[in-house]
Scaffold this active site. Structure first.
Site, PDB file in Angstrom:
ATOM      1  N   CYS A  21     -49.279-124.215  58.166  1.00 55.19           N
ATOM      2  CA  CYS A  21     -48.241-123.222  57.864  1.00 55.19           C
ATOM      3  C   CYS A  21     -48.318-122.132  58.937  1.00 55.19           C
ATOM      4  CB  CYS A  21     -48.457-122.650  56.471  1.00 55.19           C
ATOM      5  SG  CYS A  21     -48.496-123.948  55.221  1.00 55.19           S
ATOM      6  N   CYS A  28     -49.911-118.579  58.442  1.00 60.28           N
ATOM      7  CA  CYS A  28     -51.248-118.539  57.840  1.00 60.28           C
ATOM      8  C   CYS A  28     -52.352-118.718  58.889  1.00 60.28           C
ATOM      9  CB  CYS A  28     -51.360-119.666  56.808  1.00 60.28           C
ATOM     10  SG  CYS A  28     -53.014-119.843  56.123  1.00 60.28           S
ATOM     11  N   CYS A  73     -54.324-111.967  52.033  1.00 58.86           N
ATOM     12  CA  CYS A  73     -53.691-113.293  51.987  1.00 58.86           C
ATOM     13  C   CYS A  73     -53.305-113.770  53.378  1.00 58.86           C
ATOM     14  CB  CYS A  73     -52.435-113.240  51.148  1.00 58.86           C
ATOM     15  SG  CYS A  73     -52.773-112.684  49.503  1.00 58.86           S
ATOM     16  N   CYS A  93     -60.775-115.520  44.995  1.00 63.96           N
ATOM     17  CA  CYS A  93     -59.931-116.433  45.767  1.00 63.96           C
ATOM     18  C   CYS A  93     -60.859-117.406  46.482  1.00 63.96           C
ATOM     19  CB  CYS A  93     -59.095-115.645  46.768  1.00 63.96           C
ATOM     20  SG  CYS A  93     -58.079-116.702  47.800  1.00 63.96           S
ATOM     21  N   GLU A 122     -64.550-118.953  53.800  1.00 70.01           N
ATOM     22  CA  GLU A 122     -64.470-117.571  53.306  1.00 70.01           C
ATOM     23  C   GLU A 122     -64.043-117.557  51.843  1.00 70.01           C
ATOM     24  OE1 GLU A 122     -63.782-114.911  57.168  1.00 70.01           O
ATOM     25  OE2 GLU A 122     -61.965-115.845  56.385  1.00 70.01           O
ATOM     26  N   CYS A 128     -57.736-126.504  57.367  1.00 75.23           N
ATOM     27  CA  CYS A 128     -56.694-126.994  56.463  1.00 75.23           C
ATOM     28  C   CYS A 128     -55.995-128.223  57.029  1.00 75.23           C
ATOM     29  CB  CYS A 128     -55.641-125.902  56.224  1.00 75.23           C
ATOM     30  SG  CYS A 128     -54.466-126.371  54.944  1.00 75.23           S
TER      31      CYS A 128
HETATM   32  S1  SF4 Z   1     -50.910-121.602  53.524  1.00 74.64           S
HETATM   33 FE1  SF4 Z   1     -52.626-121.892  54.942  1.00 74.64          FE
HETATM   34  S2  SF4 Z   1     -54.286-122.681  53.699  1.00 74.64           S
HETATM   35 FE2  SF4 Z   1     -52.382-122.930  52.535  1.00 74.64          FE
HETATM   36  S3  SF4 Z   1     -51.665-124.998  52.986  1.00 74.64           S
HETATM   37 FE3  SF4 Z   1     -50.686-123.634  54.446  1.00 74.64          FE
HETATM   38  S4  SF4 Z   1     -52.052-123.631  56.250  1.00 74.64           S
HETATM   39 FE4  SF4 Z   1     -53.209-124.445  54.531  1.00 74.64          FE
END
Ligand code: SF4
Length: 402
Positions: free
Chosen positions: A150, A153, A379, A139, A126, A146
């Protein structure tokens, strides 16, 4: 989120795969047309020589083709009128100018645009365009899924499928410029206000775990005969891959943002698990040494506001104490919920109280206005349907010639 449940088999491209494995100029050129998008200037010159361009002319030819692709957005060799017709035909035989395919394009009530784009192997990422009165920010993503997890996220719930190539990273910028119709007249430069004036590497993925491709793509974006974006208009956001941070300044030179989000290791270990590897102290030491930090080039500390988790007055006071001595600004990000998210957004009064403490300590502490929530473009909301379920890592990497 996006219910594009992919049947991997049907997504395998039948025609000879587009290759990009030319950085090291293999003895035997790979099968199929080579995609020129994403090659560095040197690599472009090398492939032209490998395909018969006389050494003496190669640099000039590479420069001409580079400008057509990145300054004027040309995708068809036949339109490169400062090259001979014969040579244009030869180029079209051996090369392609391919960018990711736009699978869907959504426009939010607030003007934010979200593109779902497909890359080699049928994977999807995306890309989000956020228009403001005086600028427009794109962005972009650096990985499918990933490496990291996190917990606030949405992308973090998607296992890493693979890194994007440099072509797939700069391709996101090219696709957005197409949609914004922002390629200048041929023979002219992009002067004056731009619709796409800023790039943030804050989409899917940890850019410092795909450093070389991110670097090469951003060099194309900054190239004066390319997309001509100033390095200060590009921000790379990292969750804290400490050993790679200084390279951002040394090899890219863009601005730096850090996914900070907590003021104790106990909380940051949960929110940003890479903290268990390089904790707050190690991260801050590295940022204090960051080669490009100054009052005119401050480091942005991103801080997601999570109800009852990291939003107390004590957190705010601790935050300003921790970053003392680092030229910084703090972006407060009201948490954007996603299906199954284990957190809630802090109340506005709490966010404003937090911002005031940080502001009174002398730091800019803008509260980021959520954009594109109605299309899940805000975000931390990005995720694609691509899952790493059925293909081996080697098979997936083979698709992208990584
Ligand atoms: S915030 Fe999301 S995209 Fe960024 S490093 Fe952490 S898990 Fe990965």
């Amino acid at each position: 989120m996006h219910s594009h449940l992919m049947d991997e088999d049907t997504n395998t491209q039948a025609s000879a795969p587009i290759t990009q494995d030319v950085m090291t100029i293999p003895r035997k050129m790979p099968e199929g047309p080579i995609n020129l998008v994403g090659l560095t200037r040197d690599a472009l010159r090398e492939v032209l020589i490998a395909h018969g361009a006389p050494q003496k002319q190669a640099k000039m030819r590479a420069g001409q083709i580079w400008q057509w692709i990145y300054q004027w957005g040309v995708r068809d060799f036949a339109e490169m009128t400062n090259l001979s017709k014969v040579y244009r035909a030869e180029l079209a035989e051996a090369f392609v100018i391919a960018v990711p395919e736009v699978v869907s394009r959504q426009v939010s009530d607030d003007g934010t645009r979200k593109y779902l784009v497909r890359i080699a192997g049928g994977h999807e990422v995306e890309v989000v365009y956020i228009p403001e009165t005086d600028r427009g920010t794109l962005c972009i993503s650096s990985q499918v899924g990933c490496t990291l997890t996190c917990s606030f996220c949405h992308t973090g719930t998607q296992k890493l499928v693979r890194n994007l190539t440099a072509g797939e990273i700069i391709g996101q910028v090219m696709v957005a410029r197409d949609d914004l119709n922002e390629w200048p007249e041929r023979g002219t430069r992009t002067d004056g206000p731009r619709l796409l004036s800023n790039i943030v590497l804050m989409g899917m993925g940890e850019p410092l775990y795909n450093f070389d491709n991110v670097r090469d793509a951003m060099k194309i974006a900054m190239d004066p005969e390319g997309i001509q974006l100033s390095r200060r208009r590009i921000t790379l956001s990292t969750s804290g891959v400490v050993p790679e941070i200084a390279k951002t300044a040394e090899e890219i030179g863009c601005l730096l943002a850090v996914s900070f989000h907590a003021t104790t290791d106990e909380v940051r270990d949960k929110l940003v698990p890479i903290n268990k590897k390089w904790n707050i102290a190690a991260l801050l030491d590295t940022l204090r040494e960051y080669p490009k930090v100054s009052n005119s080039e401050r480091i942005t500390f991103e801080y997601v506001m999570l109800k009852g988790v990291n939003d107390s007055d004590a957190d705010a006071r601790r935050l300003v104490r921790l970053i003392q001595g680092i030229p910084a600004k703090i972006n407060l990000i009201p948490f954007n919920e996603w299906p199954g998210a284990p957190y809630e957004r802090s109340d506005w009064a709490r966010i404003e109280a937090f911002a005031e403490i940080v502001h009174n300590a002398g730091y800019a502490s803008p509260i980021r206005r959520p954009r594109g929530e109605d299309i899940m473009a805000a975000c931390g909301q990005l995720k694609s349907a691509t899952e790493r379920a059925r293909k081996s890592k080697r098979a997936i990497e083979a698709e992208a010639k990584l």
